[in-house]
Scaffold this active site. Structure first.
Site, PDB file in Angstrom:
ATOM      1  NE  ARG A  14      20.953   7.193   3.169  1.00 25.46           N
ATOM      2  CZ  ARG A  14      22.257   6.506   3.559  1.00 25.46           C
ATOM      3  NH1 ARG A  14      22.827   7.117   4.795  1.00 25.46           N
ATOM      4  NH2 ARG A  14      22.688   5.650   2.830  1.00 25.46           N
ATOM      5  CE  LYS A  67      18.840   2.359   3.923  1.00 26.47           C
ATOM      6  NZ  LYS A  67      18.155   2.609   2.885  1.00 26.47           N
ATOM      7  CG  HIS A  96      20.891  -1.741   4.335  1.00 23.68           C
ATOM      8  ND1 HIS A  96      21.727  -1.410   3.551  1.00 23.68           N
ATOM      9  CD2 HIS A  96      19.607  -1.325   3.606  1.00 23.68           C
ATOM     10  CE1 HIS A  96      21.733  -0.385   2.673  1.00 23.68           C
ATOM     11  NE2 HIS A  96      20.432  -0.189   2.637  1.00 23.68           N
ATOM     12  CB  SER A 137      24.221   2.964  -1.205  1.00 19.91           C
ATOM     13  OG  SER A 137      23.125   3.658  -2.008  1.00 19.91           O
ATOM     14  CE  LYS A 142      20.236  -2.532  -0.073  1.00 17.21           C
ATOM     15  NZ  LYS A 142      21.369  -1.846  -0.742  1.00 17.21           N
ATOM     16  CB  THR A 143      16.447  -1.729  -5.834  1.00 14.30           C
ATOM     17  OG1 THR A 143      16.346  -1.028  -4.538  1.00 14.30           O
ATOM     18  CG2 THR A 143      14.874  -1.381  -6.231  1.00 14.30           C
ATOM     19  CG  ASP A 192      16.715  -0.290   1.148  1.00 12.68           C
ATOM     20  OD1 ASP A 192      17.773  -0.556   0.677  1.00 12.68           O
ATOM     21  OD2 ASP A 192      16.626   0.618   2.209  1.00 12.68           O
ATOM     22  NE  ARG A 247      18.916   6.054  -4.335  1.00 16.68           N
ATOM     23  CZ  ARG A 247      19.126   5.188  -3.746  1.00 16.68           C
ATOM     24  NH1 ARG A 247      18.219   4.096  -3.691  1.00 16.68           N
ATOM     25  NH2 ARG A 247      20.419   4.883  -3.326  1.00 16.68           N
TER      26      ARG A 247
HETATM   27  N1  LIG Z   1      25.494  -6.550 -12.804  1.00 16.51           N
HETATM   28  C1  LIG Z   1      24.521  -5.865 -12.194  1.00 16.51           C
HETATM   29  N2  LIG Z   1      24.068  -6.196 -11.047  1.00 16.51           N
HETATM   30  C2  LIG Z   1      23.167  -5.456 -10.330  1.00 16.51           C
HETATM   31  N3  LIG Z   1      23.046  -4.111 -10.491  1.00 16.51           N
HETATM   32  C3  LIG Z   1      23.593  -3.550 -11.670  1.00 16.51           C
HETATM   33  C4  LIG Z   1      24.519  -4.632 -12.545  1.00 16.51           C
HETATM   34  N4  LIG Z   1      25.087  -3.817 -13.509  1.00 16.51           N
HETATM   35  C5  LIG Z   1      24.487  -2.483 -13.159  1.00 16.51           C
HETATM   36  N5  LIG Z   1      23.816  -2.398 -12.154  1.00 16.51           N
HETATM   37  C6  LIG Z   1      23.160  -1.011 -11.876  1.00 16.51           C
HETATM   38  O1  LIG Z   1      23.489  -0.807 -10.436  1.00 16.51           O
HETATM   39  C7  LIG Z   1      22.526  -0.167  -9.798  1.00 16.51           C
HETATM   40  C8  LIG Z   1      22.174  -1.195  -8.517  1.00 16.51           C
HETATM   41  O2  LIG Z   1      21.286  -0.124  -7.474  1.00 16.51           O
HETATM   42  P1  LIG Z   1      20.060  -0.632  -6.678  1.00 16.51           P
HETATM   43  O3  LIG Z   1      19.104   0.356  -6.950  1.00 16.51           O
HETATM   44  O4  LIG Z   1      19.662  -1.891  -6.828  1.00 16.51           O
HETATM   45  O5  LIG Z   1      20.962  -0.537  -5.184  1.00 16.51           O
HETATM   46  P2  LIG Z   1      20.395  -0.932  -3.843  1.00 16.51           P
HETATM   47  O6  LIG Z   1      21.510  -2.190  -3.305  1.00 16.51           O
HETATM   48  O7  LIG Z   1      19.106  -1.126  -3.967  1.00 16.51           O
HETATM   49  O8  LIG Z   1      20.932   0.361  -3.147  1.00 16.51           O
HETATM   50  P3  LIG Z   1      20.177   1.314  -2.007  1.00 16.51           P
HETATM   51  O9  LIG Z   1      20.256   0.676  -0.714  1.00 16.51           O
HETATM   52  O10 LIG Z   1      20.850   2.462  -2.019  1.00 16.51           O
HETATM   53  O11 LIG Z   1      18.720   1.654  -2.502  1.00 16.51           O
HETATM   54  C9  LIG Z   1      21.365  -0.271 -10.715  1.00 16.51           C
HETATM   55  O12 LIG Z   1      21.554   1.118 -11.372  1.00 16.51           O
HETATM   56  C10 LIG Z   1      21.789  -1.219 -11.948  1.00 16.51           C
HETATM   57  O13 LIG Z   1      20.814  -0.842 -12.989  1.00 16.51           O
HETATM   58  O1  LIG Z   2      18.936   5.869   1.897  1.00 14.03           O
HETATM   59  C1  LIG Z   2      19.144   6.307   0.661  1.00 14.03           C
HETATM   60  O2  LIG Z   2      19.540   7.432   0.226  1.00 14.03           O
HETATM   61  C2  LIG Z   2      18.953   5.201  -0.022  1.00 14.03           C
HETATM   62  C3  LIG Z   2      19.326   3.956   0.533  1.00 14.03           C
HETATM   63  O3  LIG Z   2      18.504   3.178   0.307  1.00 14.03           O
HETATM   64  C4  LIG Z   2      20.838   3.664   0.930  1.00 14.03           C
HETATM   65  O4  LIG Z   2      21.478   4.800   0.751  1.00 14.03           O
HETATM   66  O5  LIG Z   2      20.934   2.744   1.277  1.00 14.03           O
HETATM   67 CA   LIG Z   3      17.102   0.378  -3.085  1.00 14.19          CA
HETATM   68 MN   LIG Z   4      19.328   1.044   1.126  1.00 12.10          MN
END
Ligand SMILES: Nc1ncnc2c1ncn2[C@@H]1O[C@H](COP(=O)(O)OP(=O)(O)OP(=O)(O)O)[C@@H](O)[C@H]1O
Ligand SMILES: O=C([O-])CC(=O)C(=O)O
Ligand SMILES: [Ca+2]
Ligand SMILES: [Mn+2]
Length: 649
Positions: A167, A312, A331, A349, A353-354, A368, A433
């Site tokens: 973004r 977003k 979020h 990010s 979360k995911t 998310d 992604r």
């Molecule tokens: N201890 C841990 N706990 C959680 N995630 C971990 C850990 N170690 C490594 N990771 C890695 O960190 C990343 C966490 O990314 P995730 O997609 O869950 O982010 P998000 O909070 O959903 O962000 P976004 O809002 O950008 O989608 C993953 O690639 C996961 O494999």
């Molecule tokens: O919006 C994006 O590119 C991915 C996301 O979930 C974040 O950054 O929180």
């Molecule tokens: Ca996510």
């Molecule tokens: Mn997000």
């Protein structure tokens, strides 16, 4: 025996027939007389869908023709620009297909469009609309017309998002008018960079004229928010099948009946991301501009094809609309146990979360974006958007298995021939992604809503390695950390060791909030208090040293910690208080080595630990200064408690 051209003559009479046994395995010939006719047989016409219950639907009395006409009129109105005041002449279907040419199609549909005063070439042109295509149709469009589209070995659609692979928050602008000037958060720290209505219209015109100049545009009519009382209708007009499939996955997909009764959208996105904004236009500082107009309920995208802007952008709109209805937009990810216990996972990010809300032992509500209303928690979206850098089948099996037909895989690298994806390859970007419909996760909770949360988990990826893997928070601490919104990811690993940099993003999503952070914080405090939710701070980042000397906490350990929160066993553990941050940390957790629970144990360099801890504490203090003058909630008591809940040294 030789034929005229010298080749031996072919016997066409079956010799096998002679032995009396029929070995002929040829099927009867096709009915088609021509190749075109044969191809026309391949695709079965789907029966026109009729509303299930005529009494419920306002469109029920309409004939199919009438309904189609209204739908096209609505799309035409969305695409209206000054060059064609009444909107373009829209016709459904792919212009590349003969049967879809305007002549053969609905010539009666646009007769009511009178020529505009300023007749230009564009007003003479038809705009073909590919309306809510299916994933299969979008695959075909992408593969035929969009460079960089390929089917991977697991059936996902690999795409490239172009120059932008993330973004562009600095290019996101919001129209400041008499209403939004009063309502929104402006100024220092706010994500809302202003623009005026006139400039918005200049960019809107640019985007719409660009879209109208194309042979065809994609239109998605979909919903946001699984809470039926607070559903928002969105229309996304875009130029790429990639964008249409992404939004098909990320928004809630209407049933055929819901689509028939869709009517006018509440919010419209014009995604002309392939086309830049004009830098001579007022306010423009780059060739990218993402413009939000809450008066018109429209968003314009120029100069970036990164699909996350749409997702977003809509989230920002929800952060404006929902608080007006006393609903808190979050979020966060969310899941639910077999006994109905709901957990929220906040975090910036890449903090997890995911990854952590996708839990094989629990029902996934969403990964998310959520709303917390008086009736409980609802997912805003219809899909998930997982980071896939270093994705492994062993550690994240449900996400791995979700990467199949229908899933959009952005910016990944795959083996040229086998189309096997190499998830460790960062050649295009580190932010690779996968976007998939939520039902691709086997234990998704559909419809995606659940009761009030029992646990509120704040995720932070602390690359300084000084925050404990888990701490129990009181309400004031939860609010302090929610408003701070800390994480420290390491930007890039390409050029060797880099210093971690702290990021503070209010409400764990400052880029998306529209009102002052304290408004959301007050709502969260009120809801957590009312429903008795417990707050937790979980560090998914470094242990045993900062980035460079320590290591990221192993995902299986973090999962064990999360399990103990869900089961309630962590509430019963013995706790001790940490220095500086004053956090309550448990002494033991099943399946986690006890010595890692207090980060000081994992650092060989004890002085280094203390220095780093104080450094981070200082960064928190500095950041929180902006908020010290704001009152949170009804009484000053909570505000004072929150201010006292930060690091102390
Ligand atoms: N201890 C841990 N706990 C959680 N995630 C971990 C850990 N170690 C490594 N990771 C890695 O960190 C990343 C966490 O990314 P995730 O997609 O869950 O982010 P998000 O909070 O959903 O962000 P976004 O809002 O950008 O989608 C993953 O690639 C996961 O494999
Ligand atoms: O919006 C994006 O590119 C991915 C996301 O979930 C974040 O950054 O929180
Ligand atoms: Ca996510
Ligand atoms: Mn997000």
């Amino acid at each position: 025996m030789a034929a005229r051209n010298g080749l031996p003559k072919i016997h066409t009479v079956s010799l096998k027939k002679q032995d009396g046994i029929c070995h002929d395995d040829s099927a009867p010939t096709v009915k088609a007389q021509t190749i075109d006719e044969l191809h026309s047989l391949q695709k079965k016409k789907s029966a026109p869908t009729t509303p299930i219950d005529g009494t419920l639907s306002s469109f029920a009395s309409l004939s199919e023709d009438e309904r189609q006409k209204q739908q096209l009129q609505s799309i035409s109105a969305s695409l209206a620009s000054l060059t064609r005041e009444t909107g373009p002449r829209v016709v459904k279907g792919d212009p590349a297909r003969k049967a879809d040419t305007p002549k053969a199609a609905s010539h009666d549909i646009h007769h009511h469009f009178t020529p505009t005063i300023n007749v230009s070439d564009s007003s003479l042109k038809f705009t073909h609309v590919l309306y809510n295509l299916s994933p299969a149709e979008l695959y075909e469009q992408a593969i035929k017309y969009e460079r960089g589209s390929f089917i991977t070995s697991s059936g996902a659609l690999a795409t490239l998002s172009g120059a932008k692979t993330g973004r562009a928050p600095r290019d996101k602008r919001v129209v400041k008018d008499a209403t939004t000037e009063k309502e929104l958060w402006w100024g220092k720290g706010s994500p809302n960079i202003e623009m005026d209505e006139q400039t918005f219209l200049v960019n809107r015109e640019r985007a719409v004229d660009y879209l109208n100049s194309l042979d065809k545009v994609f239109v998605n009519d979909q919903f946001l928010n699984w809470d039926p009382q607070n559903r928002v209708k969105v229309r996304i007009v875009s130029a790429r099948a990639y964008h249409s499939l992404f939004m098909h996955n990320m928004c809630i997909r209407p049933t055929p009946e819901e689509l028939e009764n869709f009517g006018t959208p509440d919010f419209t996105i014009y995604n002309a991301g392939q086309f830049p904004c004009n830098r001579y236009t007022h306010y423009m500082t780059s060739s990218t501009s993402i413009d939000l107009n809450l008066g018109r309920m429209e968003m314009v995208i120029l100069g970036t094809q990164y699909a996350g802007e749409m997702k977003k952008g809509l989230f920002s709109v929800m952060h404006y609309l929902m608080p007006k209805r006393q609903i808190l937009s979050l979020h966060s990810g969310s899941n639910m146990g077999k006994d109905g216990d709901v957990a929220l996972f906040f975090g910036l990010s890449g903090t997890g979360k995911t990854t952590l809300s996708t839990d094989h032992n629990r029902y996934l509500i969403g990964d998310d974006e959520h709303c917390w209303s008086d009736t409980g928690v609802s997912n805003i979206e219809g899909g998930c958007y997982a980071k896939c850098i270093d994705l492994s089948r062993e550690k994240e099996p449900d996400i791995w298995n979700a990467i199949k037909f229908g899933t959009v895989l952005e910016n990944v690298v795959f083996e040229e021939h086998s189309r096997e994806v190499d998830y460790s390859d960062k050649s295009v970007t580190e932010n690779t992604r996968a976007s998939y419909p939520i039902e691709y996760i086997p234990n998704a909770k559909i419809p995606c809503f659940g009761p009030h949360p029992k646990n509120v988990i704040l995720l932070s990826c602390d690359a300084f390695g000084v925050l404990p893997p888990v701490s129990k928070l009181n309400l004031a601490q939860t609010m302090y950390h929610f408003i701070s919104g800390y994480t420290a990811l390491v930007a890039g690993t390409v050029e060797g060791v880099k210093e971690p940099t702290a990021t503070f993003s209010a409400c764990f999503g400052a880029a998306f909030i529209m009102l002052h952070p304290t408004k959301y914080a007050a709502m969260l405090a009120e809801k957590m208090q009312k429903h008795g939710a417990t707050g937790w701070l979980v560090n998914t980042g470094w242990s045993g040293g900062s980035y460079g000397s320590g290591n990221r906490i192993k995902l299986p350990y973090t999962r064990k910690i999360i399990d103990a929160i869900h089961s309630g066993s962590l509430l019963k553990a013995n706790y001790k208080k940490t220095e500086v941050f004053g956090l309550d940390i448990p002494m033991e957790i099943e399946g986690v080595p006890s010595q890692i629970l207090d980060p000081v144990n994992t650092w060989a360099d004890k002085k280094g630990f203390k220095d780093t801890l104080l450094k981070l504490g200082g960064l928190f203090k500095n950041n929180f200064e902006t908020f010290t003058n704001y009152k949170i909630g009804e009484d000053n008591k909570l505000t004072e408690e929150i201010l006292a809940a930060g690091p102390n040294f």
